[in-house]
Motif scaffolding. Structure first.
Motif, PDB file in Angstrom:
ATOM      1  N   THR A 251       7.137  -2.226  27.422  1.00  0.00           N
ATOM      2  CA  THR A 251       6.375  -0.994  27.629  1.00  0.00           C
ATOM      3  C   THR A 251       6.134  -0.329  26.283  1.00  0.00           C
ATOM      4  N   TRP A 252       4.987   0.326  26.194  1.00  0.00           N
ATOM      5  CA  TRP A 252       4.561   0.940  24.921  1.00  0.00           C
ATOM      6  C   TRP A 252       4.261   2.417  25.164  1.00  0.00           C
ATOM      7  N   SER A 253       4.746   3.246  24.261  1.00  0.00           N
ATOM      8  CA  SER A 253       4.441   4.676  24.316  1.00  0.00           C
ATOM      9  C   SER A 253       3.909   5.103  22.959  1.00  0.00           C
ATOM     10  N   PHE A 254       3.603   6.384  22.826  1.00  0.00           N
ATOM     11  CA  PHE A 254       3.124   6.876  21.535  1.00  0.00           C
ATOM     12  C   PHE A 254       4.193   6.763  20.452  1.00  0.00           C
ATOM     13  N   ASP A 255       5.465   6.603  20.858  1.00  0.00           N
ATOM     14  CA  ASP A 255       6.555   6.437  19.894  1.00  0.00           C
ATOM     15  C   ASP A 255       6.815   4.978  19.563  1.00  0.00           C
ATOM     16  N   GLY A 256       6.097   4.056  20.204  1.00  0.00           N
ATOM     17  CA  GLY A 256       6.312   2.639  19.955  1.00  0.00           C
ATOM     18  C   GLY A 256       6.878   1.939  21.171  1.00  0.00           C
ATOM     19  N   VAL A 257       7.747   0.955  20.927  1.00  0.00           N
ATOM     20  CA  VAL A 257       8.309   0.124  21.996  1.00  0.00           C
ATOM     21  C   VAL A 257       9.191   0.968  22.904  1.00  0.00           C
ATOM     22  N   GLY A 258       9.018   0.816  24.220  1.00  0.00           N
ATOM     23  CA  GLY A 258       9.893   1.461  25.199  1.00  0.00           C
ATOM     24  C   GLY A 258      11.010   0.523  25.585  1.00  0.00           C
ATOM     25  N   PHE A 259      11.038   0.096  26.857  1.00  0.00           N
ATOM     26  CA  PHE A 259      12.066  -0.874  27.247  1.00  0.00           C
ATOM     27  C   PHE A 259      11.515  -2.293  27.142  1.00  0.00           C
ATOM     28  N   ILE A 260      12.427  -3.234  26.973  1.00  0.00           N
ATOM     29  CA  ILE A 260      12.102  -4.663  26.879  1.00  0.00           C
ATOM     30  C   ILE A 260      12.847  -5.372  27.993  1.00  0.00           C
ATOM     31  N   ASP A 261      12.140  -6.166  28.780  1.00  0.00           N
ATOM     32  CA  ASP A 261      12.781  -6.908  29.862  1.00  0.00           C
ATOM     33  C   ASP A 261      12.374  -8.376  29.749  1.00  0.00           C
ATOM     34  N   THR A 262      13.352  -9.224  29.462  1.00  0.00           N
ATOM     35  CA  THR A 262      13.049 -10.654  29.297  1.00  0.00           C
ATOM     36  C   THR A 262      13.245 -11.445  30.584  1.00  0.00           C
ATOM     37  N   TRP A 263      14.297 -11.109  31.347  1.00  0.00           N
ATOM     38  CA  TRP A 263      14.644 -11.960  32.491  1.00  0.00           C
ATOM     39  C   TRP A 263      13.629 -11.856  33.618  1.00  0.00           C
ATOM     40  N   ALA A 264      12.806 -10.808  33.650  1.00  0.00           N
ATOM     41  CA  ALA A 264      11.801 -10.700  34.698  1.00  0.00           C
ATOM     42  C   ALA A 264      10.761 -11.806  34.592  1.00  0.00           C
ATOM     43  N   VAL A 265      10.498 -12.310  33.369  1.00  0.00           N
ATOM     44  CA  VAL A 265       9.470 -13.340  33.193  1.00  0.00           C
ATOM     45  C   VAL A 265      10.038 -14.643  32.643  1.00  0.00           C
ATOM     46  N   ARG A 266      11.313 -14.678  32.352  1.00  0.00           N
ATOM     47  CA  ARG A 266      11.913 -15.870  31.750  1.00  0.00           C
ATOM     48  C   ARG A 266      12.249 -16.881  32.841  1.00  0.00           C
ATOM     49  N   ARG A 267      11.787 -18.120  32.706  1.00  0.00           N
ATOM     50  CA  ARG A 267      12.061 -19.171  33.685  1.00  0.00           C
ATOM     51  C   ARG A 267      12.515 -20.433  32.958  1.00  0.00           C
ATOM     52  N   PRO A 268      13.491 -21.140  33.483  1.00  0.00           N
ATOM     53  CA  PRO A 268      13.872 -22.424  32.875  1.00  0.00           C
ATOM     54  C   PRO A 268      12.823 -23.480  33.200  1.00  0.00           C
ATOM     55  N   PRO A 269      12.776 -24.577  32.431  1.00  0.00           N
ATOM     56  CA  PRO A 269      11.802 -25.635  32.730  1.00  0.00           C
ATOM     57  C   PRO A 269      12.018 -26.185  34.137  1.00  0.00           C
ATOM     58  N   SER A 270      10.948 -26.334  34.865  1.00  0.00           N
ATOM     59  CA  SER A 270      11.036 -26.903  36.210  1.00  0.00           C
ATOM     60  C   SER A 270       9.693 -27.481  36.584  1.00  0.00           C
ATOM     61  N   THR A 271       9.731 -28.539  37.355  1.00  0.00           N
ATOM     62  CA  THR A 271       8.507 -29.139  37.860  1.00  0.00           C
ATOM     63  C   THR A 271       8.798 -29.690  39.242  1.00  0.00           C
ATOM     64  N   GLU A 272       7.888 -29.506  40.136  1.00  0.00           N
ATOM     65  CA  GLU A 272       8.050 -29.969  41.504  1.00  0.00           C
ATOM     66  C   GLU A 272       6.741 -30.548  42.006  1.00  0.00           C
ATOM     67  N   PRO A 273       6.792 -31.391  43.038  1.00  0.00           N
ATOM     68  CA  PRO A 273       5.542 -31.893  43.620  1.00  0.00           C
ATOM     69  C   PRO A 273       4.690 -30.745  44.136  1.00  0.00           C
ATOM     70  N   ALA A 274       3.439 -31.025  44.417  1.00  0.00           N
ATOM     71  CA  ALA A 274       2.519 -30.009  44.928  1.00  0.00           C
ATOM     72  C   ALA A 274       2.814 -29.779  46.404  1.00  0.00           C
ATOM     73  N   TYR A 275       3.529 -28.690  46.690  1.00  0.00           N
ATOM     74  CA  TYR A 275       3.893 -28.366  48.061  1.00  0.00           C
ATOM     75  C   TYR A 275       2.842 -27.461  48.700  1.00  0.00           C
ATOM     76  N   THR A 276       2.795 -27.513  50.021  1.00  0.00           N
ATOM     77  CA  THR A 276       2.017 -26.525  50.748  1.00  0.00           C
ATOM     78  C   THR A 276       2.828 -25.245  50.850  1.00  0.00           C
TER      79      THR A 276
END
Length: 747
Positions: A251-276
């Motif tokens: 998040t960005w404010s007029f003061d610069g960086v606000g909070f930083i959240d990595t685990w919300a978008v961090r995913r380990p490598p994974s691959t799976e067949p094309a499921y329905t």
């Protein structure tokens, strides 16, 4: 759709490799095409591994409000390219990078620029592969004169670049099915009126909590075809490029960086067949989201704990900062030496418990929770809460989990008895489990028909008891039932109880017997013979160690290599040999043989002068392994072959001399010195050099004994050079003697 016959190669859209043959003219385009083919082949391997974060790429506040720190890391993008950041970097979010932004010769990233942060708002920080030309090389014109007239890049170097992507969180939340309350919480990200729930709601927007709950509620709704669910999938269809890996929300404010959240978008490598859509309900991707949800919560909670003061932490309730909780999590409770929260942290949430559980059950709770969707505090869901005690018995932390999992309370269960194996009468043991009722005074423990009262230090998940001394058991062990009961139930386990094992007592003696040949020559073989005597009870397994492991082998009387302990009964004598393949190129050879069992040791250290005859051992004289008596003051230790002493330390070696012939025996210490750094003298039977011991009678067992004391000390400070002290006993006029040596070293 293409048509294809059996046994026919299908090469449409395959990877073209340059065909090499003698006489062909190769151009730079041909070589570049081959490099691209190799890159595309490696990308196939990357796609097989799966897109995601392998390690590192952690994002934290940087050197200024407009910078973030990104740690070294490795990731795989959706196209299969490896992205590596070899060192930590301080990344500016407002100054454009001077290096290439992903449009290098061998990358498949399209050139694209970052959204420069302005005002307030939410941004996604992504990593992408990049390349850059490095150094210069000269060239000549094709079909020219052969004279260098051109200049071009010498190398193309793989690298990484970062892009900042502006995100409309409210639009994404509406698209994902979040209710108006969540949308409102996301409406002022980075601003002065930002909701205290914003970070939590934002994280679960990207953890796909609501879409997965909706899919479970209506799995056969539209669309039912192949579907990749979630907010990141929606971004990949638009702002997020196919070669980019998300690493943090900022998040960005007029003061610069606000909070930083990595685990919300961090995913380990994974691959799976094309499921329905239906098939995807059983994929491992949900468990990856569950792990990410747990990690994100613990990271967010730790940030809150570090930012709040003691009073604010005690007043804090989860609903102050969280609407969504992972399916299970841990909450530290404040105690001496460690900050934490109060046990009222759940506030008005509906909870069942808390009930105590053993620490060993926490891992299983977490593992199971990863298969469940998150807890919505606004839904009124019941939360199961457990307490985990510290070593002192006080509550160390709380464990909570969704009520969709089995509740572990309201029952008495024995999980483990420690130590494992046979128990011994009089031994203090620990019974681990839950529901023991110790705090209410209801705990009862029995070994068959004998009661054992829980000891102080017990708790409802941990009972300390002493195995009753009144039990009647066989020396080899008797099977019986260990039962624990309280006001909520009873549980029992089978155990075996025996008598305590007897610790070995006595002495081990190592005696040098002979050396063949009597003159050691460099490069020639030799054999040293020793006799091991055991005065230890009961029967023991003696371990032999020798200092010449790199050029000598220890064998028994039959010549078989000794590779493990040897069994010895009280009074046994064993002959062993140290076979030296080649005498090393030294002037003096020092060899130690030591025997040990438990805390009992015996050793014999001897020095042999290479190229000179070795005096034979006098068979009438035996010097038994000494007792070590350190004197009060600086520390001194003895491991059977080496005496280690601190500055100004003093110690006595108490020897027993056994002789089988009457007569006069001379005793001396070499070197005999009263000067630094290692004064070593005979202090009994008398002080000085060559004291004489007279033996007039031999006992009925054929042996006469005398006591000899050698006092050693250390006068020097710093790191004194190691030395050797040797005790020698011989009969006047004879060439043979008995001797034992010890190494002296600093401590």
């Amino acid at each position: 759709m293409e048509q294809l016959a059996l046994d026919t190669a299908f090469a449409t859209r395959g990877i073209p490799h340059v065909a090499f043959w003698n006489g062909r003219v190769l151009t730079a385009e041909d070589l570049r095409a081959e490099q691209v083919a190799n890159l595309l082949g490696r990308n196939r391997i990357g796609r097989a591994v799966g897109a995601g974060m392998v390690r590192g790429f952690a994002v934290s506040p940087g050197s200024s409000p407009t910078h973030v720190m990104v740690s070294a890391g490795l990731a795989v993008d959706p196209s299969g390219q490896m992205i590596e950041l070899p060192v930590d970097v301080d990344l500016s979010l407002v100054v454009p990078a001077e290096t290439a932004g992903g449009d290098g010769v061998f990358t498949v990233c399209d050139p694209v620029t970052s959204n420069t942060p302005t005002g307030t708002g939410l941004y996604l920080l992504a990593a992408r592969p990049a390349s850059q030309s490095q150094s210069l090389a000269v060239g000549v014109e094709a079909l020219g004169s052969g004279v260098a007239t051109e200049c071009g890049p010498k190398y193309t170097v793989d690298g990484v670049s970062f892009r900042l992507i502006g995100i409309d969180a409210t639009a994404l939340a509406t698209q994902a099915g979040h209710d108006p309350a969540d949308v409102d919480d996301l409406g002022a990200l980075g601003g002065a009126t930002q909701s205290p729930l914003a970070r939590n709601v934002l994280a679960h927007l990207f953890l796909d909590t609501v879409p997965w709950s909706q899919r479970f509620a209506d799995p056969f709704g539209d669309p039912t075809g192949q579907v990749e669910l979630g907010t990141l999938a929606a971004l990949r269809a638009g702002a997020l490029r196919p070669c980019e890996v998300p690493i943090a929300l900022i998040t960005w404010s007029f003061d610069g960086v606000g909070f930083i959240d990595t685990w919300a978008v961090r995913r380990p490598p994974s691959t799976e067949p094309a499921y329905t859509a239906i098939q995807s309900l059983g994929t491992a991707r949900r468990q990856l989201l569950g792990r990410a949800s747990f990690a994100q919560f613990q990271d967010h909670l730790d940030t809150i704990r570090s930012e709040l003061g003691p009073a604010a932490r005690q007043a804090f309730e989860l609903a102050d900062a969280f609407r969504y909780l992972p399916a299970a999590g841990l909450i530290p409770i404040a105690r001496t030496g460690r900050s934490g929260f109060a046990d009222t942290v759940f506030g008005d949430a509906i909870v069942r418990g808390p009930v105590p559980i053993a620490p060993t059950r926490v891992g299983a709770i977490l593992d199971e929770s990863f298969r469940h969707t998150a807890i919505d505090l606004a839904s009124g869901e019941v939360i199961f809460v457990y307490t985990v005690a510290a070593g002192s018995g006080a509550v160390d932390h709380l464990v909570f989990c969704t009520s969709r999992m089995e509740f572990l309370g309201d029952e008495l269960v024995i999980d483990a008895v420690f130590p494992g194996g046979t128990l011994f009468i009089g031994q203090q043991i620990e019974i681990r489990g839950r529901g023991f009722g110790f705090t209410t005074g209801d705990a009862r423990v029995r070994f068959d028909d004998r009661a054992a009262n829980p000891l102080p230090g017990s708790s409802d998940t941990r009972l300390l008891v002493t195995v009753p001394l009144t039990l009647t058991v066989d020396p080899t062990g008797t099977a019986m039932t260990l039962e624990v009961s309280s006001n909520i139930g009873t549980d029992s386990v089978p155990v075996v109880v025996g008598h305590p094992e007897q610790s070995p007592v006595g002495q081990l003696h190592v005696e040098w017997v002979s050396v063949e040949p009597t003159t050691l020559e460099i490069g020639l073989p030799a054999t040293l013979t020793y006799r091991i005597r055991s005065a230890v009870t009961p029967a023991v397994d003696v371990v032999l160690t020798q200092s010449a492991t790199d050029f000598a082998q220890l064998v028994d009387e039959a010549g078989t290599a000794i590779t493990g302990p040897i069994r010895m009964n009280t009074g046994d004598e064993k002959t062993v040999r140290l076979q030296i393949e080649k005498v090393p190129q030294v002037a003096t050879l020092t060899i130690s043989l030591a025997a040990a069992v438990g805390g009992i040791t015996g050793s014999n250290t001897r020095q042999f002068t290479i190229g000179m005859p070795t005096p034979p051992r006098d068979p009438a004289i035996t010097i038994l392994s000494p007792d070590f008596d350190p004197q009060p003051g600086p520390a001194a230790t003895f491991d059977g072959t080496t005496i280690r002493m601190a500055h100004q330390a003093t110690a006595n070696l108490e020897f027993v001399l056994e002789v089988t012939q009457p007569g006069s025996y001379e005793v001396r210490v070499e070197p005999s010195s009263l000067s630094p750094p290692w004064p070593s003298v005979l202090s009994a039977p008398s002080t000085g050099v060559f004291p004489s011991i007279q033996v007039s009678e031999i006992g009925g067992d054929g042996v006469a004994t005398r006591e000899i004391r050698v006092t050693v000390g250390r006068d020097s400070s710093g790191a004194p050079p190691p030395a050797t002290v040797t005790l020698i006993v011989n009969r006047p006029g004879r060439a043979d003697d008995a001797r034992v040596s010890f190494q002296l070293a600093g401590l």
